[in-house]
Design a protein around this motif. Structure first.
Motif, PDB file in Angstrom:
ATOM      1  N   ALA A   1      -4.537   2.608 -10.206  1.00  0.00           N
ATOM      2  CA  ALA A   1      -4.833   1.947  -8.929  1.00  0.00           C
ATOM      3  C   ALA A   1      -4.623   0.453  -9.117  1.00  0.00           C
ATOM      4  O   ALA A   1      -5.032  -0.121 -10.121  1.00  0.00           O
ATOM      5  CB  ALA A   1      -6.272   2.236  -8.507  1.00  0.00           C
ATOM      6  N   HIS A   2      -3.955  -0.137  -8.143  1.00  0.00           N
ATOM      7  CA  HIS A   2      -3.589  -1.560  -8.244  1.00  0.00           C
ATOM      8  C   HIS A   2      -4.132  -2.272  -7.015  1.00  0.00           C
ATOM      9  O   HIS A   2      -3.787  -1.919  -5.896  1.00  0.00           O
ATOM     10  CB  HIS A   2      -2.052  -1.637  -8.289  1.00  0.00           C
ATOM     11  CG  HIS A   2      -1.521  -2.991  -8.633  1.00  0.00           C
ATOM     12  ND1 HIS A   2      -0.345  -3.178  -9.294  1.00  0.00           N
ATOM     13  CD2 HIS A   2      -2.003  -4.234  -8.400  1.00  0.00           C
ATOM     14  CE1 HIS A   2      -0.129  -4.468  -9.480  1.00  0.00           C
ATOM     15  NE2 HIS A   2      -1.118  -5.133  -8.924  1.00  0.00           N
ATOM     16  N   VAL A   3      -5.004  -3.250  -7.231  1.00  0.00           N
ATOM     17  CA  VAL A   3      -5.481  -4.074  -6.117  1.00  0.00           C
ATOM     18  C   VAL A   3      -4.715  -5.390  -6.190  1.00  0.00           C
ATOM     19  O   VAL A   3      -4.979  -6.225  -7.065  1.00  0.00           O
ATOM     20  CB  VAL A   3      -7.003  -4.340  -6.213  1.00  0.00           C
ATOM     21  CG1 VAL A   3      -7.467  -5.182  -5.031  1.00  0.00           C
ATOM     22  CG2 VAL A   3      -7.771  -3.022  -6.265  1.00  0.00           C
ATOM     23  N   PRO A   4      -3.735  -5.577  -5.291  1.00  0.00           N
ATOM     24  CA  PRO A   4      -2.893  -6.775  -5.385  1.00  0.00           C
ATOM     25  C   PRO A   4      -3.617  -8.012  -4.856  1.00  0.00           C
ATOM     26  O   PRO A   4      -4.680  -7.902  -4.236  1.00  0.00           O
ATOM     27  CB  PRO A   4      -1.695  -6.425  -4.499  1.00  0.00           C
ATOM     28  CG  PRO A   4      -2.244  -5.477  -3.491  1.00  0.00           C
ATOM     29  CD  PRO A   4      -3.364  -4.724  -4.171  1.00  0.00           C
ATOM     30  N   GLU A   5      -3.023  -9.174  -5.102  1.00  0.00           N
ATOM     31  CA  GLU A   5      -3.631 -10.430  -4.645  1.00  0.00           C
ATOM     32  C   GLU A   5      -3.941 -10.411  -3.152  1.00  0.00           C
ATOM     33  O   GLU A   5      -4.966 -10.925  -2.724  1.00  0.00           O
ATOM     34  CB  GLU A   5      -2.683 -11.598  -4.935  1.00  0.00           C
ATOM     35  CG  GLU A   5      -2.871 -12.216  -6.293  1.00  0.00           C
ATOM     36  CD  GLU A   5      -1.875 -13.334  -6.544  1.00  0.00           C
ATOM     37  OE1 GLU A   5      -2.288 -14.490  -6.517  1.00  0.00           O
ATOM     38  OE2 GLU A   5      -0.683 -13.041  -6.770  1.00  0.00           O
TER      39      GLU A   5
ATOM     40  N   GLU B   1     -15.955  -8.889   2.233  1.00  0.00           N
ATOM     41  CA  GLU B   1     -15.987  -7.472   2.629  1.00  0.00           C
ATOM     42  C   GLU B   1     -14.603  -6.839   2.435  1.00  0.00           C
ATOM     43  O   GLU B   1     -14.492  -5.677   2.000  1.00  0.00           O
ATOM     44  CB  GLU B   1     -16.426  -7.353   4.091  1.00  0.00           C
ATOM     45  CG  GLU B   1     -17.907  -7.656   4.296  1.00  0.00           C
ATOM     46  CD  GLU B   1     -18.257  -7.935   5.758  1.00  0.00           C
ATOM     47  OE1 GLU B   1     -19.453  -7.979   6.077  1.00  0.00           O
ATOM     48  OE2 GLU B   1     -17.334  -8.147   6.596  1.00  0.00           O
ATOM     49  N   GLN B   2     -13.551  -7.604   2.750  1.00  0.00           N
ATOM     50  CA  GLN B   2     -12.198  -7.067   2.555  1.00  0.00           C
ATOM     51  C   GLN B   2     -11.944  -6.788   1.069  1.00  0.00           C
ATOM     52  O   GLN B   2     -11.358  -5.763   0.720  1.00  0.00           O
ATOM     53  CB  GLN B   2     -11.162  -8.049   3.084  1.00  0.00           C
ATOM     54  CG  GLN B   2     -11.090  -8.091   4.597  1.00  0.00           C
ATOM     55  CD  GLN B   2     -10.015  -9.041   5.105  1.00  0.00           C
ATOM     56  OE1 GLN B   2      -9.325  -9.693   4.330  1.00  0.00           O
ATOM     57  NE2 GLN B   2      -9.900  -9.124   6.418  1.00  0.00           N
ATOM     58  N   GLN B   3     -12.395  -7.698   0.218  1.00  0.00           N
ATOM     59  CA  GLN B   3     -12.167  -7.478  -1.215  1.00  0.00           C
ATOM     60  C   GLN B   3     -12.952  -6.256  -1.688  1.00  0.00           C
ATOM     61  O   GLN B   3     -12.445  -5.444  -2.468  1.00  0.00           O
ATOM     62  CB  GLN B   3     -12.540  -8.725  -2.016  1.00  0.00           C
ATOM     63  CG  GLN B   3     -12.182  -8.649  -3.473  1.00  0.00           C
ATOM     64  CD  GLN B   3     -10.689  -8.404  -3.708  1.00  0.00           C
ATOM     65  OE1 GLN B   3     -10.218  -7.250  -3.726  1.00  0.00           O
ATOM     66  NE2 GLN B   3      -9.922  -9.469  -3.877  1.00  0.00           N
TER      67      GLN B   3
ATOM     68  N   ASP C   1      -5.778  -7.952  -9.350  1.00  0.00           N
ATOM     69  CA  ASP C   1      -5.111  -9.253  -9.430  1.00  0.00           C
ATOM     70  C   ASP C   1      -5.854 -10.287  -8.597  1.00  0.00           C
ATOM     71  O   ASP C   1      -5.942 -10.145  -7.374  1.00  0.00           O
ATOM     72  CB  ASP C   1      -3.653  -9.103  -8.949  1.00  0.00           C
ATOM     73  CG  ASP C   1      -2.775 -10.245  -9.447  1.00  0.00           C
ATOM     74  OD1 ASP C   1      -3.307 -11.220 -10.024  1.00  0.00           O
ATOM     75  OD2 ASP C   1      -1.547 -10.153  -9.258  1.00  0.00           O
ATOM     76  N   GLU C   2      -6.380 -11.312  -9.248  1.00  0.00           N
ATOM     77  CA  GLU C   2      -7.022 -12.456  -8.569  1.00  0.00           C
ATOM     78  C   GLU C   2      -8.002 -12.004  -7.494  1.00  0.00           C
ATOM     79  O   GLU C   2      -7.901 -12.400  -6.335  1.00  0.00           O
ATOM     80  CB  GLU C   2      -5.963 -13.380  -7.945  1.00  0.00           C
ATOM     81  CG  GLU C   2      -5.026 -14.007  -8.940  1.00  0.00           C
ATOM     82  CD  GLU C   2      -5.563 -15.266  -9.605  1.00  0.00           C
ATOM     83  OE1 GLU C   2      -6.775 -15.543  -9.474  1.00  0.00           O
ATOM     84  OE2 GLU C   2      -4.772 -15.936 -10.268  1.00  0.00           O
TER      85      GLU C   2
ATOM     86  N   LEU D   1      -8.434  -7.254 -15.450  1.00  0.00           N
ATOM     87  CA  LEU D   1      -8.770  -8.253 -14.435  1.00  0.00           C
ATOM     88  C   LEU D   1      -7.963  -9.517 -14.684  1.00  0.00           C
ATOM     89  O   LEU D   1      -8.090 -10.150 -15.737  1.00  0.00           O
ATOM     90  CB  LEU D   1     -10.257  -8.618 -14.519  1.00  0.00           C
ATOM     91  CG  LEU D   1     -11.282  -7.541 -14.184  1.00  0.00           C
ATOM     92  CD1 LEU D   1     -12.689  -8.087 -14.417  1.00  0.00           C
ATOM     93  CD2 LEU D   1     -11.121  -7.118 -12.737  1.00  0.00           C
ATOM     94  N   VAL D   2      -7.118  -9.880 -13.715  1.00  0.00           N
ATOM     95  CA  VAL D   2      -6.514 -11.212 -13.702  1.00  0.00           C
ATOM     96  C   VAL D   2      -7.455 -12.068 -12.872  1.00  0.00           C
ATOM     97  O   VAL D   2      -7.743 -11.730 -11.717  1.00  0.00           O
ATOM     98  CB  VAL D   2      -5.101 -11.182 -13.062  1.00  0.00           C
ATOM     99  CG1 VAL D   2      -4.600 -12.592 -12.791  1.00  0.00           C
ATOM    100  CG2 VAL D   2      -4.139 -10.432 -13.966  1.00  0.00           C
TER     101      VAL D   2
END
Ligand code: ATP
Length: 264
Positions: free
Chosen positions: A109-113, A166-168, A186-187, A217-218
């Protein structure tokens, strides 16, 4: 995901000293990566064990995002090998954004910037898009709300109307609902007040420990991330300038300073 499964995944063994060596969820060797055939990341070796939190640090342009995108297959690698849970990753072709479900099936799973949320869908609808890994089950909604309690009152609200924090939380919740083996973030702190980051980092630490997910974690809040990370990599101009425990890096401020000034 349609309905969350009734039971939580079994907690993994806590990450021990040899977790990385014995049970890597990610093994990257000799990775070079970049754009249009030009490498910006060179000869990177990186491992993540089950239940481990690993910080990937470095100055602007050091190659952190490129490394994460290449691990996910969203940017094709130029050389080296990437294994997720012992399986060679995307050897044959470039993975397109449309193949993100494939990623989820492989347990990544990738959570992009930019968080990658669907702003016109509600928070609950965004959560339903989280896909379980092959052979895995979705985390029950109750557990998700125990990790991210602020989401409970906004489940019916459109994602585009949520606050940045909340979005994050929603992006992280959607990523972990499918019980990934490997979570790339990412960030996370981009645009967030430090107090929100201070709340979220320990949640990610708990998720790694409780589910056995390995997490990269970046993060620009270096001091904060090193309090929850087990190990850290410092990239400088696309190369690994430090690889060791977070405690060791905390004790070497001169190395961090030179890394961030681009002198490491
Ligand atoms: P930041 O902390 O500023 O996000 P980073 O460590 O994540 O930086 P990357 O975004 O991986 O660094 O960028 C590494 C290098 O690759 C930089 O020189 C950047 O300009 C270049 N780069 C990034 N994306 C692209 C792209 N799509 N095409 C060409 N070059 C790119």
């Amino acid at each position: 995901m349609t309905d969350p499964a009734p039971t939580a995944p079994a907690p993994a063994e806590p990450a021990g000293a040899d977790a990385t060596a014995s049970d890597p969820v990610l093994a990257v060797r000799g990775l070079s990566a970049g754009y249009d055939g030009i490498a910006v990341v060179h000869d990177v070796d990186l491992t993540v064990g089950a239940g481990e939190v690993v910080a990937l640090l470095g100055a602007n342009g050091a190659g952190k995002t490129t490394t994460l995108l290449t691990i996910s297959g969203l940017v094709p690698k130029l050389g080296g090998t990437i294994e997720v849970a012992g399986e060679a990753a995307h050897e044959r072709r470039r993975v397109r954004v449309a193949d993100v479900w494939q990623l989820a099936r492989r347990g990544v799973a990738h959570v992009p910037e930019d968080r990658g949320l669907f702003f016109d869908l509600t928070a609950a609808e965004n959560l339903r898009l989280g896909r379980p890994a092959r052979g895995g089950t979705a985390v029950p909604l109750d557990q998700i709300l125990a990790w991210f309690p602020a989401l409970e009152k906004v489940l019916d609200r459109r994602a585009g109307l949520l606050s940045g924090g909340e979005q994050q939380m929603l992006a992280l919740a959607r990523a972990v609902i499918g019980t990934p083996r490997l979570l790339l973030v990412d960030e996370m702190s981009l645009g967030l007040a430090p107090i929100i980051v201070e709340q979220l980092l320990p949640v990610l630490r708990s998720i790694a420990t409780e589910t056995g997910a390995g997490i990269i974690l970046v993060e620009q809040h270096v001091g904060l991330v090193l309090t929850v990370a087990d190990r850290a990599y410092l990239l400088s101009r696309g190369r690994v300038a430090f690889d060791g425990t977070a405690a060791e890096l905390r004790g070497r401020p001169e190395l961090l300073e030179s890394g961030y000034l681009g002198e490491a």
